[in-house]
Scaffold this active site. Structure first.
Site, PDB file in Angstrom:
ATOM      1  N   GLN A 173       5.262   8.566   7.230  1.00 56.73           N
ATOM      2  CA  GLN A 173       3.676   8.327   7.564  1.00 56.73           C
ATOM      3  C   GLN A 173       3.457   7.110   8.148  1.00 56.73           C
ATOM      4  O   GLN A 173       3.860   5.908   7.401  1.00 56.73           O
ATOM      5  CB  GLN A 173       3.032   8.753   6.124  1.00 56.73           C
ATOM      6  CG  GLN A 173       1.775   8.357   6.162  1.00 56.73           C
ATOM      7  CD  GLN A 173       0.973   8.231   4.738  1.00 56.73           C
ATOM      8  OE1 GLN A 173       1.569   9.079   3.784  1.00 56.73           O
ATOM      9  NE2 GLN A 173       0.306   7.387   4.462  1.00 56.73           N
ATOM     10  N   GLY A 174       2.836   6.962   9.176  1.00 50.87           N
ATOM     11  CA  GLY A 174       2.714   5.684   9.658  1.00 50.87           C
ATOM     12  C   GLY A 174       1.159   5.604   9.497  1.00 50.87           C
ATOM     13  O   GLY A 174       0.323   5.858  10.649  1.00 50.87           O
ATOM     14  N   TYR A 175       0.593   4.749   8.580  1.00 50.68           N
ATOM     15  CA  TYR A 175      -0.814   4.592   8.224  1.00 50.68           C
ATOM     16  C   TYR A 175      -1.127   3.029   8.211  1.00 50.68           C
ATOM     17  O   TYR A 175      -1.762   2.442   9.251  1.00 50.68           O
ATOM     18  CB  TYR A 175      -1.292   5.210   6.830  1.00 50.68           C
ATOM     19  CG  TYR A 175      -1.771   6.540   6.938  1.00 50.68           C
ATOM     20  CD1 TYR A 175      -1.165   7.455   7.707  1.00 50.68           C
ATOM     21  CD2 TYR A 175      -2.459   7.302   5.710  1.00 50.68           C
ATOM     22  CE1 TYR A 175      -1.216   8.672   7.797  1.00 50.68           C
ATOM     23  CE2 TYR A 175      -2.752   8.590   5.669  1.00 50.68           C
ATOM     24  CZ  TYR A 175      -2.472   9.293   6.779  1.00 50.68           C
ATOM     25  OH  TYR A 175      -2.706  10.767   6.725  1.00 50.68           O
ATOM     26  N   SER A 176      -0.755   2.350   7.254  1.00 51.98           N
ATOM     27  CA  SER A 176      -0.737   0.819   7.009  1.00 51.98           C
ATOM     28  C   SER A 176      -0.302  -0.030   8.112  1.00 51.98           C
ATOM     29  O   SER A 176       0.519   0.403   8.780  1.00 51.98           O
ATOM     30  CB  SER A 176      -0.077   0.318   5.811  1.00 51.98           C
ATOM     31  OG  SER A 176      -0.966   1.028   4.469  1.00 51.98           O
TER      32      SER A 176
ATOM     33  N   GLU B 159      -5.399  17.306  -4.544  1.00 49.96           N
ATOM     34  CA  GLU B 159      -4.054  16.667  -4.985  1.00 49.96           C
ATOM     35  C   GLU B 159      -4.076  15.250  -5.393  1.00 49.96           C
ATOM     36  O   GLU B 159      -3.139  14.702  -5.937  1.00 49.96           O
ATOM     37  CB  GLU B 159      -3.260  16.794  -3.703  1.00 49.96           C
ATOM     38  CG  GLU B 159      -2.567  17.928  -3.285  1.00 49.96           C
ATOM     39  CD  GLU B 159      -3.558  18.905  -2.491  1.00 49.96           C
ATOM     40  OE1 GLU B 159      -4.822  18.776  -2.442  1.00 49.96           O
ATOM     41  OE2 GLU B 159      -3.169  20.037  -2.123  1.00 49.96           O
TER      42      GLU B 159
ATOM     43  N   GLU C  82      -8.387  -2.155  -7.317  1.00 50.54           N
ATOM     44  CA  GLU C  82      -9.695  -2.957  -7.075  1.00 50.54           C
ATOM     45  C   GLU C  82     -10.525  -2.063  -5.961  1.00 50.54           C
ATOM     46  O   GLU C  82     -11.890  -1.922  -6.162  1.00 50.54           O
ATOM     47  CB  GLU C  82      -9.333  -4.168  -6.366  1.00 50.54           C
ATOM     48  CG  GLU C  82      -8.983  -4.993  -7.206  1.00 50.54           C
ATOM     49  CD  GLU C  82      -7.416  -4.823  -7.742  1.00 50.54           C
ATOM     50  OE1 GLU C  82      -6.823  -4.160  -7.048  1.00 50.54           O
ATOM     51  OE2 GLU C  82      -7.330  -5.348  -9.288  1.00 50.54           O
TER      52      GLU C  82
END
Lengths: 369, 388
Positions: free
Chosen positions: B131-134, B249, B374
């Site tokens: 998964q390429g998110y951040s 989920e 946070e």
């Protein structure tokens, strides 16, 4: 005086219609919750404030309407003239009472009713006589203390921390060897009053040969009920205190914006809300367990868990409510302080956080949940 | 399939909850390899592949996918049981980004051709997805991502960098959020694109985490070209699709299981030192157990809502916030209890059940991934408390 009690007959008939069906049951819970608003309105603490200290802490008219609503017979079987509802219904009632900071000794009167029969029970349910429990000697206890003795037909010993004692017509006096009914004006009984932080009082009862008639009752069940109801009262109380605090965060402006826009305060408010949600989940679970298996050790452990959670969470939320209000929170004039002062009186009742933690540990095996 | 005939059902949802729970337990006991049970770290593909293929062959790999796509088609109630039993058993976690995120993405938003091409290969273990998110400058503020895809003829040309990409080294495909419109509001210029890891211009650099494991990586894209058809769903709708993928989920991020397993390890440790009856230990341990029990009550309250068909709102963030806090407090105490043994690089006496540092490190990550504590508080303050 309660502002509106028109729902009383309605509620009672709902409550007495036999609540085994779940749709009826959840409707009953709603009715119970709504019925409290007429007596203890979470949005208006004027009556509660007025009854503090010199105000007597109690007025007969309100008590009569409480009894008319059927609350005192909530846990008394229908065959004995009560409403015969379960722990969940009792918790719903206690939660709303706590949200409105009701000073009336409802939990005490329900506990006493578990030991009464015949005309005494009738009078208690009707509100023509107020009978309150006296069972404690130590500052913190989970159940009846020792130290009572019957000698030559008279009762001897001391019971302390009796909520609203000055208003009682009689006492259900509970020790480890039995329970007795003693009239408040018995010449062998002296009642000394200790003022409490919420503007009410405790009585210290000294029995010196008081005339006492023996009573019977399910001590474990009655005290578990009262402990759980006290937890629910604290739940309602902390929920209302936090609700007021969040309203304040939205409206109080400093540095040109509502202080609720500041992340430090937002995060603190979230942490407090989490404590309220944990308390609610814990109380509801304990009530369901007690209803499914009353008297079982696992059910009792859940009651202790709920009381420990609610005791510590209510203290935390009401202390922080003061802090989040700032200077105005430190005045007697502002209502937010009423919540903290009430927690200081109610949280220690039916056992401190420490005692309930110890009982939980004793009741649950190391691997158990 | 005959080897797994005992674990089939025409409709798992028609089984009673008890029966399904029993079936899941029997399945795990009969089929899970012993040597990778309760793994101390996230396993790499060669280690977990045998288990993945067992799940695949038995038809137990994709519990949430509809039957028509080769999944088990489990209802929310049965899915809660499935994960609960797998976590209780200590089942090894397979590379599940393709199963949990890409699969539902294609099922909900993909083209027929994409579904036909990719879903069977996930089930067969032929494709492993990451998964390429951040990105380095888009962590909590994910919508600030800058990896961009520019259309050039019939190809997307991709440039940029992803980071914290879990098990990127094991994957042969990545599904990535990329910027396709730099002029729009930041959430409205993002699209989903599918990129083969062996495409020219893709570079993977593993990152050693705090627990000295190479679980995640940086992934660089340098003029990487993929066909126009590799875009999923509508262009510039990636942010909305990614948000919609996170349905009920999210409750699993607040599952009591991590903290419960840490609590069991804490008791093991106390027994190892002969401290299980020690008054100071019992006091701390009881406090954790009561917190655990309250957390389970809160989890069940939300699970009940899911089971009865309700929709979980933003309040589900309370679960992750509370579970990870408890997980951390338990593992911090275990480290203290272990004294100088807590300084050791490996499990005490080589016993995996006596490993105070592993859970301690995992617990550090738990308050950071999938939305830091946070950020969870920010969401709760605005959405649940209605603060400005």
């Amino acid at each position: 005086m309660p502002r509106h009690c028109d729902c009383s007959a309605r509620t009672r008939s709902w409550m007495q219609r036999g609540m085994s069906h779940s749709a009826d049951y959840s409707a009953t819970l709603v009715m119970i919750r709504e019925s409290v608003t007429g007596v203890a309105d979470r949005a208006d603490l004027q009556r509660v404030r007025g009854l503090r200290f010199g105000g007597g802490g109690f007025d007969r008219a309100t008590w009569t309407s409480i009894c008319d609503l059927g609350w005192i017979g909530l846990r008394v079987a229908e065959t004995r003239g009560g409403v015969g509802l379960g722990s969940g219904a009792y918790c719903a009632l206690a939660e709303e009472l706590g949200a409105g900071l009701a000073p009336e000794p409802v939990i005490g009167a329900i506990l006493a009713a578990a030991f009464l029969e015949g005309e005494h029970l009738e009078a208690q349910l009707a509100g023509t006589s107020l009978i309150l429990p006296a069972w404690q000697k130590e500052p913190s206890a989970l159940g009846p203390s020792d130290g009572l003795e019957m000698k030559g037909g008279g009762l001897f010993g001391v019971r302390r921390y009796v909520t609203a004692a000055a208003n009682a017509d009689a006492f259900v006096v509970v020790g480890q060897s039995g329970a007795w009914l003693v009239r408040a004006n018995d010449p062998g009984l002296q009642v000394d009053i200790v003022e409490t932080q919420d503007g009410g009082h405790f009585g210290t009862l000294s029995f010196d040969g008081a005339q006492a008639s023996p009573l019977d009752g399910d001590v474990r069940g009655a005290f578990a009920d009262a402990t759980l109801a006290t937890s629910a009262y604290l739940l309602g109380l902390m929920d209302a205190a936090l609700e007021r605090t969040i309203d304040f965060l939205k409206t109080r402006v400093q540095f040109g914006k509502p202080i609720g826009a500041f992340q430090a305060l937002q995060h603190r408010a979230v942490d407090l809300k989490l404590q309220v949600e944990l308390s609610r989940a814990s109380v509801e679970d304990a009530a369901a367990r007690w209803e499914a298996a009353p008297g079982a050790l696992a059910s009792l452990a859940a009651v202790s868990r709920a009381k420990a959670r609610c005791g510590s969470a209510a203290m935390l939320v009401t202390r922080q409510a003061i802090q989040l209000h700032g200077g105005i929170g430190y005045t007697d004039e502002h209502d937010i302080g009423l919540y903290l002062r009430k927690v200081m009186v109610v949280a220690p009742q039916f056992g401190s956080v420490e005692l309930h933690r110890a009982r939980f540990a004793a009741l649950v095996s190391p691997e158990g949940a | 399939m005959t080897a797994y005939a005992d674990f089939q059902s025409a409709d798992f949802n028609a089984l009673s909850d008890e029966d399904f729970r029993g079936l899941a337990r029997r399945f795990l006991h009969a089929n899970h390899p012993d040597d990778i049970r309760h793994p101390a770290k996230r396993l790499h593909w060669p280690e977990v592949r045998p288990w993945y293929m067992i799940l695949s062959n038995a038809g137990w790999l994709a519990p949430s996918w509809p039957r028509v796509f080769g999944g088990m088609g489990l209802s929310a109630a049965k899915l809660l049981i499935y994960y609960d039993e797998f976590e209780r058993f200590g089942a090894a976690r397979s590379p599940d980004q393709g199963l949990n995120l890409l699969g539902p993405l294609l099922i909900n938003y993909g083209s027929e051709a994409q579904r036909t091409r990719f879903l069977p290969r996930i089930l067969a273990g032929d494709d492993i997805w990451c998964q390429g998110y951040s990105e380095p400058d888009a962590g909590s503020d994910l919508a600030a991502l800058r990896t961009e895809a520019i259309l050039d003829g019939d190809e997307w040309v991709i440039n940029g960098q992803k980071t914290w990409t879990t098990l990127a080294g094991d994957a042969n495909w990545i599904f990535a959020l990329v910027r396709t419109d730099k002029t729009a509001k930041k959430q409205e210029g993002i699209s989903f694109v599918l990129i083969p890891m062996d495409a020219e211009g893709v570079t993977v650099r593993p990152i050693l985490n705090l627990d000295l494991q190479d679980e995640f990586s940086e992934v660089f894209f340098d003029d990487v070209r993929v066909p126009r058809d590799n875009l999923v769903g509508e262009i510039n709708a990636g942010w909305t699709m990614a948000k919609n993928l996170l349905g009920f989920e999210r409750i699993f991020l607040g599952s009591p299981r991590q903290a419960a397993n840490a609590l069991a390890q804490l008791l093991n440790l106390a027994r190892h030192y002969g401290l299980a009856e020690d008054a100071r230990f019992v006091e701390r341990y009881t406090g954790f157990r009561m917190d655990m029990s309250d957390h389970e009550c809160l989890f069940e309250r939300m699970a009940d809502k899911v089971r009865s068909g309700g929709v979980l709102g933003p309040e589900v963030s309370f679960l992750k916030l509370n579970q990870t806090d408890l997980f951390q407090r338990i593992t911090e105490y275990a480290l203290d209890l272990a004294g100088c043994d807590g300084a050791g690089l490996h499990a005490i006496d080589g016993d995996r059940a006596l490993n105070p540092t592993g859970p301690f490190f995992v617990a550090r990550a738990a308050t950071i991934y999938a939305g830091t504590s946070e950020v969870q508080r920010n969401i709760l303050a605005k959405s649940v408390l209605g603060l400005p």
